[in-house]
Design a protein around this motif. Structure first.
Motif, short mmCIF file in Angstrom:
data_model
loop_
_atom_site.label_atom_id
_atom_site.label_comp_id
_atom_site.label_asym_id
_atom_site.label_seq_id
_atom_site.Cartn_x
_atom_site.Cartn_y
_atom_site.Cartn_z
N LEU A 73 0.83 -1.20 0.00
CA LEU A 73 0.00 0.00 0.00
C LEU A 73 0.87 1.25 0.00
CD1 LEU A 73 -2.50 -1.18 2.76
CD2 LEU A 73 -2.73 -1.45 0.28
N ASP A 76 0.16 6.12 3.12
CA ASP A 76 -1.05 6.50 3.83
C ASP A 76 -1.95 5.32 4.16
OD1 ASP A 76 -1.80 5.86 1.29
OD2 ASP A 76 -2.77 7.77 0.82
N GLU A 78 -3.41 3.40 2.02
CA GLU A 78 -4.37 3.17 0.95
C GLU A 78 -3.67 2.52 -0.25
OE1 GLU A 78 -7.56 3.73 1.16
OE2 GLU A 78 -7.55 4.75 3.12
N ARG A 79 -4.48 1.88 -1.09
CA ARG A 79 -3.94 1.27 -2.28
C ARG A 79 -3.28 2.34 -3.15
NH1 ARG A 79 -7.11 -3.02 -6.20
NH2 ARG A 79 -5.40 -3.38 -7.67
N ARG A 84 -4.59 9.33 -6.10
CA ARG A 84 -4.37 9.64 -4.68
C ARG A 84 -3.01 10.32 -4.46
NH1 ARG A 84 -6.47 4.21 -3.70
NH2 ARG A 84 -8.59 4.32 -2.88
#
Length: 241
Positions: A73, A76, A78-79, A84
């Protein structure tokens, strides 16, 4: 069905060479992300079963074993996604630390089947360990009188490391594999400072360390072997005294 065709890419009178597929398939190990299960694995199983019904292959399942690695990931949690803005380009890290260090860092992040956030803070620890390996391989002990107990313990630690690292490799336990190698490096450092082991045992331990590191860090292992390999060789029946 691409893995079947890989065995006979130049065959022009049919899709596959049955003699080759009988030797090489089913595939021993399939490694991929869990997100591939719906499409890649479903399709591969369908084609294998269909080809078996047509008499092209002998098996009904394409792979003996499946192992799904975890997903790395962004920092952060997230993926990773360009939208992002959390994508980490490894080229910058490779240019700074080298490919071996980045590969070892990814292996040491955690269990291979779990993945986790990409946090480069751990890279410095890997870099320091690689420098310790460099030092312990190139700087031999100032040999004094060899102590039988210390020499025996070094050989014991060497063989224990071989067994544990080999088991970790087979189980995809790369993080624990590196932990074993780090532990062994620490033992070598203490033995070098004490200087009370035989040269034979020391050379054997260093040779073994390089061989066990090589699958994960081939560049540093090769560089170090070129520097010290003239002193002793794995092909000899016994290491010189």
């Amino acid at each position: 069905w691409y893995w079947y065709r890989y065995l006979s890419p130049d065959k022009m009178d049919g899709p596959i060479d049955r003699e080759m597929t009988d030797i090489w398939t089913p595939v021993d190990q399939y490694t991929g992300g869990a997100e591939h299960a719906v499409m890649h694995l479903l399709y591969s199983r369908f084609f294998t079963k269909a080809m078996r019904d047509l008499g092209l292959v002998h098996e009904r399942e394409p792979f003996y074993r499946l192992f799904n690695q975890g997903q790395i990931l962004g920092a952060d949690g997230e993926r990773m996604s360009k939208s992002r803005g959390n994508v980490q380009d490894p080229d910058e890290l490779v240019a700074r630390y080298g490919a071996d260090a980045v590969r070892l860092f990814l292996m040491f992040m955690g269990p291979w089947d779990q993945g986790g956030p990409f946090n480069t803070a751990g890279l410095s620890g890997i870099w320091r360990w690689m420098n310790r390996v460099w030092t312990v391989v190139l700087e031999e002990p100032t040999y004094g009188a060899a102590d039988a107990a210390s020499t025996r313990e070094l050989r014991h630690q060497t063989h224990r490391m071989i067994r544990r690292v080999s088991e970790d490799m087979e189980d995809f336990g790369f993080n624990t594999m590196l932990a074993r190698l780090m532990e062994f490096t620490n033992h070598l450092t203490r033995a070098r400072e004490a200087g009370n082991v035989s040269p034979t045992a020391w050379h054997g331990a260093i040779e073994t360390l390089l061989l066990m590191i090589a699958p994960a860090a081939p560049h540093i292992a090769e560089e170090l072997w070129e520097r010290v390999g003239g002193k002793y060789s794995v092909h000899q029946q016994a290491w010189p005294a």
